[in-house]
Scaffold this active site. Structure first.
Site, PDB file in Angstrom:
ATOM      1  N   GLN A  54       0.820  -1.210   0.000  1.00 17.41           N
ATOM      2  CA  GLN A  54       0.000   0.000   0.000  1.00 17.41           C
ATOM      3  C   GLN A  54       0.848   1.252   0.000  1.00 17.41           C
ATOM      4  O   GLN A  54       0.502   2.265  -0.618  1.00 17.41           O
ATOM      5  CB  GLN A  54      -0.953  -0.002   1.205  1.00 17.41           C
ATOM      6  N   HIS A  92       1.779   3.053  -3.354  1.00 20.44           N
ATOM      7  CA  HIS A  92       0.873   3.916  -4.115  1.00 20.44           C
ATOM      8  C   HIS A  92       1.323   5.368  -4.142  1.00 20.44           C
ATOM      9  O   HIS A  92       1.274   6.028  -5.177  1.00 20.44           O
ATOM     10  CB  HIS A  92      -0.538   3.859  -3.509  1.00 20.44           C
ATOM     11  N   GLU A 125      -9.894   2.311   5.002  1.00 15.61           N
ATOM     12  CA  GLU A 125     -10.292   1.972   3.639  1.00 15.61           C
ATOM     13  C   GLU A 125     -10.174   0.465   3.430  1.00 15.61           C
ATOM     14  O   GLU A 125     -11.100  -0.199   2.971  1.00 15.61           O
ATOM     15  CB  GLU A 125      -9.385   2.710   2.649  1.00 15.61           C
ATOM     16  N   HIS A 126      -9.000  -0.073   3.747  1.00 12.37           N
ATOM     17  CA  HIS A 126      -8.748  -1.516   3.661  1.00 12.37           C
ATOM     18  C   HIS A 126      -8.403  -2.029   5.051  1.00 12.37           C
ATOM     19  O   HIS A 126      -7.487  -1.504   5.691  1.00 12.37           O
ATOM     20  CB  HIS A 126      -7.552  -1.822   2.751  1.00 12.37           C
ATOM     21  N   ASP A 159      -7.537  -5.297  -5.086  1.00 15.00           N
ATOM     22  CA  ASP A 159      -7.254  -4.254  -6.073  1.00 15.00           C
ATOM     23  C   ASP A 159      -7.535  -4.721  -7.492  1.00 15.00           C
ATOM     24  O   ASP A 159      -7.767  -3.898  -8.387  1.00 15.00           O
ATOM     25  CB  ASP A 159      -5.791  -3.822  -5.973  1.00 15.00           C
ATOM     26  N   HIS A 197     -55.657  18.210   1.320  1.00 21.14           N
ATOM     27  CA  HIS A 197     -55.134  16.849   1.296  1.00 21.14           C
ATOM     28  C   HIS A 197     -56.242  15.855   1.669  1.00 21.14           C
ATOM     29  O   HIS A 197     -56.436  14.829   1.004  1.00 21.14           O
ATOM     30  CB  HIS A 197     -53.967  16.698   2.279  1.00 21.14           C
TER      31      HIS A 197
END
Length: 436
Positions: free
Chosen positions: A262, A265, A331-332, A365, A424
């Protein structure tokens, strides 16, 4: 290599969230610049997009709309092994995304009184695929397949112009579009691309969309915030992050490999290990240092792992590890323990969860069948990852016959009167007048 954070005594939730490692990313600070870029696109259209490509991507695209033949040529030139891998990913993500489409439901509240729920796709979507430090055909797959599974009829893809590819998006991006049957592709990036999707660009035939999705940098995230009142957007994706919950049964080499993967990235990527084992922490740290030095993107990885957003967090036990993870809302999330399912049962907040030693984040991924476009920065507490539902809207269909309406007639009339809306109630009574 990774800093240590001792949380063997946990504070309250609010203080805990403040203590946890995060990248220094401020969408609010990027918002004025993103708004300026979007306004420029709204006012000057294609001219603004070309100028932004020159400024940020270092190239002046000859055409913002990628010619169809360029898309097909990219597929023809694609490396066969990469094509096979993309086809595998597409097939798996298609099955996973199809399973996310909710079936229509119907409930009968009383005889003749039925409320149905059906799911309708939006008409048109704009899907963003970033450029930057890597090439992301997998993001094309994740965005497009989810939209197709939902039944979206009109799909446009944008990716930044590349100087080394003659002002076109990267050819692997174009090839992925071709494999998915998408021929509306634009060489535009960043906040300007998001603004173009939201407002349309008549000069190049780009019609406005209903939904904008896809990952990107802080300016893409800010642009999504800027257009959120005009179109639906997915999460404001920031730098990627992984949090691993592991005990002393975990393999330190596998944990280290996943943290490094990770960090590859981006310099702001976050890699966090939460463990109740000081011995595992030491062994993972040693392995991370060795792997980080040996990997191709060693400088980028080292910056990420040494940053304030990455750490090894020591806790008293796995119950505390769960509390830390939920406060972080990663996130993960990877779980590598003696009792993965027991830990999973207590987890509430995560974008996607990878269970056991043989389900690394990098599988997700590409070819797990799950979607890798996920909320970052703690947004997983309130936002879901990308999926078919991102492009669907629930609609209620009400079916009542005369007898069913009459059964609640008095209640509706009474509530309408209480709210000062007598017409109504009159609309109900009109259906029972003698003349009818």
């Amino acid at each position: 290599m990774l800093r240590r954070l001792d949380l063997t005594t946990l504070p309250g939730d609010q203080e805990l969230r403040a203590l946890l490692p995060r990248p220094a990313v401020d969408v609010e600070r990027a918002l004025p610049a993103a708004q300026e870029l979007i306004a420029d696109v709204r006012e000057r259209g294609a001219e603004a997009l070309v100028a932004q490509a020159e400024r940020f991507d270092g190239v002046r695209p000859a055409e913002l709309r990628v010619p169809a033949e360029a898309v097909e040529q990219a597929l023809d030139a694609l490396e066969p092994t990469v094509r096979t891998a993309l086809e595998t990913a597409i097939a798996r993500v298609r099955v996973g995304s199809a399973a996310q489409v909710p079936p229509p439901t119907s409930v009968e509240l009383a005889p003749g009184a039925v409320v149905e729920l059906r799911w309708q796709p939006v008409d048109r979507v704009g899907l963003y695929v970033p450029g930057g430090k890597a090439v992301y055909p997998s993001s094309v797959v994740m965005n497009v397949v989810a939209a197709q599974a939902a039944g979206v009829g009109s799909i446009a893809v944008a990716s930044p112009a590349q100087a080394e590819h003659g002002g076109l998006p990267h050819p692997t991006i174009l090839a992925a579009c071709a494999l998915l049957g998408v021929d509306e592709v634009y060489a535009m990036g960043g906040a300007g691309a998001v603004g173009a999707f939201a407002h349309g660009v008549p000069g190049i035939g780009l019609e406005p969309v209903d939904v904008v999705t896809g990952p990107g940098n802080v300016f893409v995230a800010a642009a999504k915030r800027a257009v959120a009142g005009r179109v639906r957007v997915d999460a404001e994706a920031g730098p990627t992050e992984i949090l691993v919950i592991a005990d002393d049964s975990a393999d330190p080499e596998l944990v280290a490999a996943d943290l490094v993967s990770q960090a590859e990235h981006d310099e702001l990527a976050a890699a966090v290990l939460v463990t109740d084992s000081a011995d595992l922490a030491d062994r993972v740290d040693a392995s991370v240092a060795r792997r980080a030095a040996a990997t191709a993107a060693a400088e980028r990885v080292a910056t990420s792992l040494a940053g304030e957003q990455s750490a090894i967090v020591l806790v008293a036990d796995l119950e505390a590890a769960v509390r830390v993870s939920d406060a972080y809302a990663p996130e993960h999330l990877e779980i590598q323990t003696r009792d993965d399912d027991g830990v999973l049962a207590r987890i509430r907040h995560a974008g996607a969860i990878f269970l056991g030693a043989h389900a690394p984040v990098s599988l997700g991924d590409y070819a797990a069948g799950s979607n890798h476009v996920l909320p970052t920065g703690g947004q997983a507490r309130r936002v879901a990852g990308l999926g078919a539902a991102t492009f669907l809207r629930p609609q209620q269909v009400v079916r009542y016959d005369r007898a069913a309406l009459e059964a609640v007639r008095a209640d509706v009339v009474a509530l309408a009167g209480a709210e000062g809306l007598p017409a109504h109630g009159e609309a109900i009574d009109a259906r029972f007048e003698e003349a009818r």
